[in-house]
Design a protein around this motif. Structure first.
Motif, PDB file in Angstrom:
ATOM      1  N   THR A  86      -0.893  16.680  -6.839  1.00  0.00           N
ATOM      2  CA  THR A  86      -1.014  16.524  -5.388  1.00  0.00           C
ATOM      3  C   THR A  86      -1.837  15.307  -5.007  1.00  0.00           C
ATOM      4  O   THR A  86      -1.473  14.536  -4.117  1.00  0.00           O
ATOM      5  CB  THR A  86      -1.640  17.793  -4.779  1.00  0.00           C
ATOM      6  OG1 THR A  86      -0.827  18.921  -5.115  1.00  0.00           O
ATOM      7  CG2 THR A  86      -1.741  17.677  -3.267  1.00  0.00           C
ATOM      8  N   ARG A  87      -2.980  15.108  -5.679  1.00  0.00           N
ATOM      9  CA  ARG A  87      -3.862  13.998  -5.323  1.00  0.00           C
ATOM     10  C   ARG A  87      -3.178  12.663  -5.590  1.00  0.00           C
ATOM     11  O   ARG A  87      -3.338  11.707  -4.836  1.00  0.00           O
ATOM     12  CB  ARG A  87      -5.166  14.120  -6.117  1.00  0.00           C
ATOM     13  CG  ARG A  87      -6.352  13.442  -5.490  1.00  0.00           C
ATOM     14  CD  ARG A  87      -6.700  13.994  -4.128  1.00  0.00           C
ATOM     15  NE  ARG A  87      -6.954  15.422  -4.134  1.00  0.00           N
ATOM     16  CZ  ARG A  87      -7.175  16.137  -3.045  1.00  0.00           C
ATOM     17  NH1 ARG A  87      -7.155  15.558  -1.857  1.00  0.00           N
ATOM     18  NH2 ARG A  87      -7.377  17.443  -3.110  1.00  0.00           N
ATOM     19  N   MET A  88      -2.427  12.572  -6.667  1.00  0.00           N
ATOM     20  CA  MET A  88      -1.694  11.342  -6.962  1.00  0.00           C
ATOM     21  C   MET A  88      -0.579  11.132  -5.949  1.00  0.00           C
ATOM     22  O   MET A  88      -0.361  10.018  -5.456  1.00  0.00           O
ATOM     23  CB  MET A  88      -1.106  11.422  -8.376  1.00  0.00           C
ATOM     24  CG  MET A  88      -0.164  10.267  -8.739  1.00  0.00           C
ATOM     25  SD  MET A  88      -0.941   8.653  -8.656  1.00  0.00           S
ATOM     26  CE  MET A  88      -2.185   8.831  -9.920  1.00  0.00           C
ATOM     27  N   ALA A  89       0.125  12.192  -5.606  1.00  0.00           N
ATOM     28  CA  ALA A  89       1.257  12.091  -4.694  1.00  0.00           C
ATOM     29  C   ALA A  89       0.838  11.640  -3.307  1.00  0.00           C
ATOM     30  O   ALA A  89       1.536  10.859  -2.646  1.00  0.00           O
ATOM     31  CB  ALA A  89       1.990  13.431  -4.614  1.00  0.00           C
ATOM     32  N   HIS A  90      -0.315  12.121  -2.839  1.00  0.00           N
ATOM     33  CA  HIS A  90      -0.673  11.969  -1.430  1.00  0.00           C
ATOM     34  C   HIS A  90      -1.884  11.073  -1.188  1.00  0.00           C
ATOM     35  O   HIS A  90      -2.476  11.125  -0.111  1.00  0.00           O
ATOM     36  CB  HIS A  90      -0.896  13.353  -0.815  1.00  0.00           C
ATOM     37  CG  HIS A  90       0.359  14.129  -0.656  1.00  0.00           C
ATOM     38  ND1 HIS A  90       0.376  15.497  -0.425  1.00  0.00           N
ATOM     39  CD2 HIS A  90       1.654  13.747  -0.693  1.00  0.00           C
ATOM     40  CE1 HIS A  90       1.623  15.901  -0.324  1.00  0.00           C
ATOM     41  NE2 HIS A  90       2.417  14.864  -0.492  1.00  0.00           N
ATOM     42  N   SER A  91      -2.287  10.265  -2.163  1.00  0.00           N
ATOM     43  CA  SER A  91      -3.326   9.255  -1.935  1.00  0.00           C
ATOM     44  C   SER A  91      -2.685   7.872  -2.046  1.00  0.00           C
ATOM     45  O   SER A  91      -1.633   7.710  -2.674  1.00  0.00           O
ATOM     46  CB  SER A  91      -4.468   9.409  -2.946  1.00  0.00           C
ATOM     47  OG  SER A  91      -3.993   9.291  -4.269  1.00  0.00           O
ATOM     48  N   ARG A  92      -3.330   6.893  -1.416  1.00  0.00           N
ATOM     49  CA  ARG A  92      -2.752   5.545  -1.341  1.00  0.00           C
ATOM     50  C   ARG A  92      -3.554   4.548  -2.176  1.00  0.00           C
ATOM     51  O   ARG A  92      -4.763   4.676  -2.336  1.00  0.00           O
ATOM     52  CB  ARG A  92      -2.717   5.049   0.104  1.00  0.00           C
ATOM     53  CG  ARG A  92      -1.756   5.780   0.995  1.00  0.00           C
ATOM     54  CD  ARG A  92      -1.676   5.146   2.381  1.00  0.00           C
ATOM     55  NE  ARG A  92      -0.817   5.918   3.271  1.00  0.00           N
ATOM     56  CZ  ARG A  92       0.496   5.774   3.328  1.00  0.00           C
ATOM     57  NH1 ARG A  92       1.090   4.869   2.564  1.00  0.00           N
ATOM     58  NH2 ARG A  92       1.211   6.504   4.142  1.00  0.00           N
ATOM     59  N   ALA A  93      -2.852   3.543  -2.659  1.00  0.00           N
ATOM     60  CA  ALA A  93      -3.495   2.435  -3.364  1.00  0.00           C
ATOM     61  C   ALA A  93      -2.543   1.244  -3.345  1.00  0.00           C
ATOM     62  O   ALA A  93      -1.338   1.390  -3.095  1.00  0.00           O
ATOM     63  CB  ALA A  93      -3.833   2.824  -4.799  1.00  0.00           C
ATOM     64  N   GLY A  94      -3.092   0.068  -3.610  1.00  0.00           N
ATOM     65  CA  GLY A  94      -2.263  -1.127  -3.680  1.00  0.00           C
ATOM     66  C   GLY A  94      -1.385  -1.107  -4.923  1.00  0.00           C
ATOM     67  O   GLY A  94      -1.840  -0.756  -6.014  1.00  0.00           O
ATOM     68  N   VAL A  95      -0.137  -1.495  -4.747  1.00  0.00           N
ATOM     69  CA  VAL A  95       0.830  -1.496  -5.841  1.00  0.00           C
ATOM     70  C   VAL A  95       1.572  -2.833  -5.839  1.00  0.00           C
ATOM     71  O   VAL A  95       2.084  -3.260  -4.793  1.00  0.00           O
ATOM     72  CB  VAL A  95       1.847  -0.341  -5.708  1.00  0.00           C
ATOM     73  CG1 VAL A  95       2.951  -0.461  -6.752  1.00  0.00           C
ATOM     74  CG2 VAL A  95       1.143   1.006  -5.833  1.00  0.00           C
ATOM     75  N   VAL A  96       1.628  -3.477  -6.991  1.00  0.00           N
ATOM     76  CA  VAL A  96       2.399  -4.705  -7.137  1.00  0.00           C
ATOM     77  C   VAL A  96       3.805  -4.339  -7.612  1.00  0.00           C
ATOM     78  O   VAL A  96       3.967  -3.716  -8.666  1.00  0.00           O
ATOM     79  CB  VAL A  96       1.734  -5.663  -8.142  1.00  0.00           C
ATOM     80  CG1 VAL A  96       2.591  -6.913  -8.337  1.00  0.00           C
ATOM     81  CG2 VAL A  96       0.332  -6.040  -7.667  1.00  0.00           C
ATOM     82  N   THR A  97       4.802  -4.688  -6.806  1.00  0.00           N
ATOM     83  CA  THR A  97       6.180  -4.346  -7.147  1.00  0.00           C
ATOM     84  C   THR A  97       6.806  -5.429  -8.023  1.00  0.00           C
ATOM     85  O   THR A  97       6.254  -6.511  -8.195  1.00  0.00           O
ATOM     86  CB  THR A  97       7.021  -4.156  -5.873  1.00  0.00           C
ATOM     87  OG1 THR A  97       7.051  -5.396  -5.139  1.00  0.00           O
ATOM     88  CG2 THR A  97       6.430  -3.073  -4.991  1.00  0.00           C
ATOM     89  N   LEU A 124       0.862  -1.178   0.000  1.00  0.00           N
ATOM     90  CA  LEU A 124       0.000   0.000   0.000  1.00  0.00           C
ATOM     91  C   LEU A 124       0.899   1.229   0.000  1.00  0.00           C
ATOM     92  O   LEU A 124       1.611   1.482   0.972  1.00  0.00           O
ATOM     93  CB  LEU A 124      -0.908   0.000   1.238  1.00  0.00           C
ATOM     94  CG  LEU A 124      -1.990   1.085   1.303  1.00  0.00           C
ATOM     95  CD1 LEU A 124      -2.987   0.908   0.162  1.00  0.00           C
ATOM     96  CD2 LEU A 124      -2.704   1.046   2.647  1.00  0.00           C
ATOM     97  N   PHE A 125       0.878   1.988  -1.084  1.00  0.00           N
ATOM     98  CA  PHE A 125       1.816   3.091  -1.259  1.00  0.00           C
ATOM     99  C   PHE A 125       1.090   4.396  -1.559  1.00  0.00           C
ATOM    100  O   PHE A 125       0.088   4.414  -2.288  1.00  0.00           O
ATOM    101  CB  PHE A 125       2.756   2.826  -2.437  1.00  0.00           C
ATOM    102  CG  PHE A 125       3.902   1.898  -2.148  1.00  0.00           C
ATOM    103  CD1 PHE A 125       4.598   1.957  -0.950  1.00  0.00           C
ATOM    104  CD2 PHE A 125       4.299   0.976  -3.096  1.00  0.00           C
ATOM    105  CE1 PHE A 125       5.659   1.114  -0.701  1.00  0.00           C
ATOM    106  CE2 PHE A 125       5.362   0.123  -2.868  1.00  0.00           C
ATOM    107  CZ  PHE A 125       6.048   0.187  -1.660  1.00  0.00           C
ATOM    108  N   LEU A 126       1.624   5.486  -1.024  1.00  0.00           N
ATOM    109  CA  LEU A 126       1.345   6.799  -1.592  1.00  0.00           C
ATOM    110  C   LEU A 126       1.890   6.825  -3.017  1.00  0.00           C
ATOM    111  O   LEU A 126       2.825   6.075  -3.346  1.00  0.00           O
ATOM    112  CB  LEU A 126       2.033   7.903  -0.787  1.00  0.00           C
ATOM    113  CG  LEU A 126       1.607   8.166   0.649  1.00  0.00           C
ATOM    114  CD1 LEU A 126       2.538   9.202   1.271  1.00  0.00           C
ATOM    115  CD2 LEU A 126       0.175   8.660   0.706  1.00  0.00           C
ATOM    116  N   GLY A 127       1.362   7.712  -3.846  1.00  0.00           N
ATOM    117  CA  GLY A 127       1.934   7.853  -5.179  1.00  0.00           C
ATOM    118  C   GLY A 127       3.415   8.178  -5.118  1.00  0.00           C
ATOM    119  O   GLY A 127       4.220   7.630  -5.884  1.00  0.00           O
ATOM    120  N   ASP A 128       3.799   9.075  -4.206  1.00  0.00           N
ATOM    121  CA  ASP A 128       5.220   9.412  -4.031  1.00  0.00           C
ATOM    122  C   ASP A 128       6.035   8.178  -3.668  1.00  0.00           C
ATOM    123  O   ASP A 128       7.144   7.973  -4.182  1.00  0.00           O
ATOM    124  CB  ASP A 128       5.369  10.469  -2.928  1.00  0.00           C
ATOM    125  CG  ASP A 128       5.099  11.882  -3.431  1.00  0.00           C
ATOM    126  OD1 ASP A 128       5.012  12.084  -4.657  1.00  0.00           O
ATOM    127  OD2 ASP A 128       4.979  12.795  -2.586  1.00  0.00           O
TER     128      ASP A 128
END
Length: 533
Positions: free
Chosen positions: A166-177, A5-9
């Motif tokens: 800003t919204r992309m940088a500071h919102s969270r979503a699941g990310v597959v690395t 679970l990551f912030l966009g940043d």
């Protein structure tokens, strides 16, 4: 591969590490700060020896990143949108020299100006430099674009501009690395003197190469998986959505697309896909976060084709962030917002922290200036900008990083007295030192307060480049040693502070006053940490 679970940043930072990053070069600025902070706190980054120290400003960051790329290594350079104005000299010319190791420049734009002085859309910088721009629609794409962007940069031989908001940088979503890649070996270019010495004769050749590369850049955008056409039955209206705006459009069609949709997240514009949308639809509505960049280009391309609607014709408001509700309104769909702001909620303006040293500085400054008819105080970018608000109302300007000193100089030379500048320690080393040199060379009648809280406080307490060296810097630039004064901004020193300010205003030349006290937030944070230990 794992899901996190990551912030966009954070997704960008993790992708850079996984892609074989060797160095990140940045100056802190919301909403980009967390990219570098994630890398600084990463155990994997420490084990690999990834360079991640903050730079003095965005220009030095961009140049250092280009230097690492020159050596064949992969480099990341991060900044908020206005930071690219500072880095633009190197950024534009990096498009001429090209790169060796992959180089991604992250610009974090701030529509609605949550913590910025303008809303500029840096996709224009990508067009200006004629470089590819990637604009993720979600956190997974932010990760994937960064991970693959280094290879794309190396394939093309040019930097990549990664644009988030800003919204992309500071919102969270699941990310597959993905599986980590090794760092590139040291590999300086064999033709470095031909590419990196931009004398006019060589620069003309490099410019012709950049122009020739546009065909390949466009072809890659046409074939990009990040640009996608979704067909649908009702072709009276076509929808074109870029970056995070695609998510807002998708939220309004939970049961599937009704109209054809073109998703664009990889520039240059995929003209073949755009022509398909224009040929199949009677009108096109453009949804993009920021300026009407694509909308303007579409109007020029469409000619006698479909009507183009968006921010320019009032279908969407021209300023501020997009939201799913604003998109629904533009689509003529029912707005289903289950949450309303209660009437009891009142907006709370920002204010200086209780116990902040800037408070004592402004109290003393206001008191000292009462005896003058028309004093002017030119401020800068930082926590102390809040001195514009009650109860202080102490400053008359705040334009850009470093402008306080040079505006004070210009006003003084126009006849304003006293002409006072207020700047912070981090902003002084970022952009104030050259202005101070101008003042010294002109022997301007200005009084400069460098309010030193020993950190870059506004963005979270990052290291300040000038800590422990500001007096030496001012003396080295040429300010007379007797007019470089240091104070401790506390109530018990209030009369001393007023007296020193009065004395230096009376001095007909350049004087620097350095009120120094550690930021109350970093101080209490250290104290709390020590207590826990």
């Amino acid at each position: 591969m794992e899901q996190r679970l990551f912030l966009g940043d954070e997704a960008i930072a993790r992708a850079a590490i996984d892609a074989g990053l060797s160095g990140v070069y940045s100056y802190p600025g919301t909403p980009s700060t967390e990219i570098t902070e994630y890398i600084q706190g990463s155990a994997a980054a420490r084990e690999r020896g990834i360079r991640s120290r903050w730079c003095t400003n965005e220009k030095t960051a961009m140049e250092a990143a280009l230097g690492m790329s020159y050596a064949g290594k992969r480099a990341l350079c991060c900044m908020k949108h206005v930071g690219l104005n500072v880095a633009a000299d190197c950024f534009m010319n990096a498009a001429m020299s090209g790169i060796q190791g992959g180089l991604i420049v992250v610009t974090a734009d701030d529509p609605s100006m949550h913590s910025s002085q303008n809303e500029q859309d840096n996709r224009f910088y990508g067009r200006f430099a004629m470089l590819p721009v990637l604009e993720p629609s979600d956190q997974q794409e932010a990760y994937d674009m960064t991970y693959e962007g280094f290879a794309l940069s190396e394939k093309l031989g040019y930097p990549i501009l990664l644009r988030i908001t800003t919204r992309m940088a500071h919102s969270r979503a699941g990310v597959v690395t993905r599986a980590p890649l090794p760092e590139n070996p040291l590999n300086c270019p064999t033709d470095g003197r031909q590419r990196y010495i931009l004398l006019p004769a060589r620069a003309r050749e490099r410019y012709r190469r950049l122009l020739a590369a546009q065909e390949e850049m466009t072809a890659l955008a046409e074939a990009s998986a990040w640009n996608r056409y979704f067909d649908a039955p009702d072709r009276r209206t076509g929808l074109l959505a870029t970056g995070i705006a695609f998510n807002y459009v998708a939220e309004n069609y939970p049961d599937g697309w009704v109209h054809p949709v073109l998703k664009i997240c990889h520039y240059p514009l995929p003209l073949r896909l755009i022509r398909r949308l224009a040929e199949e639809c009677d009108e096109i509505i453009v949804f993009e976060e920021g300026y009407p960049v694509v909308e303007e280009l579409l109007k020029g391309l469409s000619g006698n084709g479909p009507k183009v609607r968006g921010r320019l014709d009032g279908t969407l408001r021209r300023d501020g962030e997009l939201t799913p509700d604003l998109v629904a309104q533009a689509l003529g769909r029912e707005i289903r917002s289950p949450y309303a702001v209660p009437e009891v909620v009142e907006p709370r303006p920002p204010s200086l922290c209780p116990g902040c040293g800037h408070r004592d500085v402004y109290d003393a400054l206001n008191d000292a200036l009462k005896e003058y008819d028309a004093p002017k105080v030119f401020s800068d970018i930082g926590c102390y900008t809040l001195g514009a608000l009650p109860p202080f109302r102490a400053i008359d300007s705040c334009v850009d990083m470093g402008a306080s000193i040079t505006m004070a100089r210009g006003a003084s030379e126009a006849g304003v007295h006293p002409s006072v500048a207020v700047i912070g320690d981090s902003t002084f080393t970022h952009s104030g030192m050259t202005g101070l040199l101008d003042c010294v060379n002109a022997n301007s009648n200005v009084t400069i307060l460098i309010s030193d809280n020993e950190t870059t406080a506004m963005t979270g307490g990052q290291d300040s480049a000038g800590t422990g060296r500001i007096e030496a810097i001012c003396r080295g630039i040429g300010v007379p040693a007797e007019h470089v004064r240091t104070l401790v901004p506390l109530k018990k020193n209030y009369e001393e502070m007023k007296a020193v300010i009065r004395e230096e205003i009376a001095y007909p030349g350049v004087s620097v006053i350095i009120p120094r006290r550690e930021c109350i937030r970093t101080f209490t944070g250290k104290k709390k940490q020590t207590k826990q230990v």
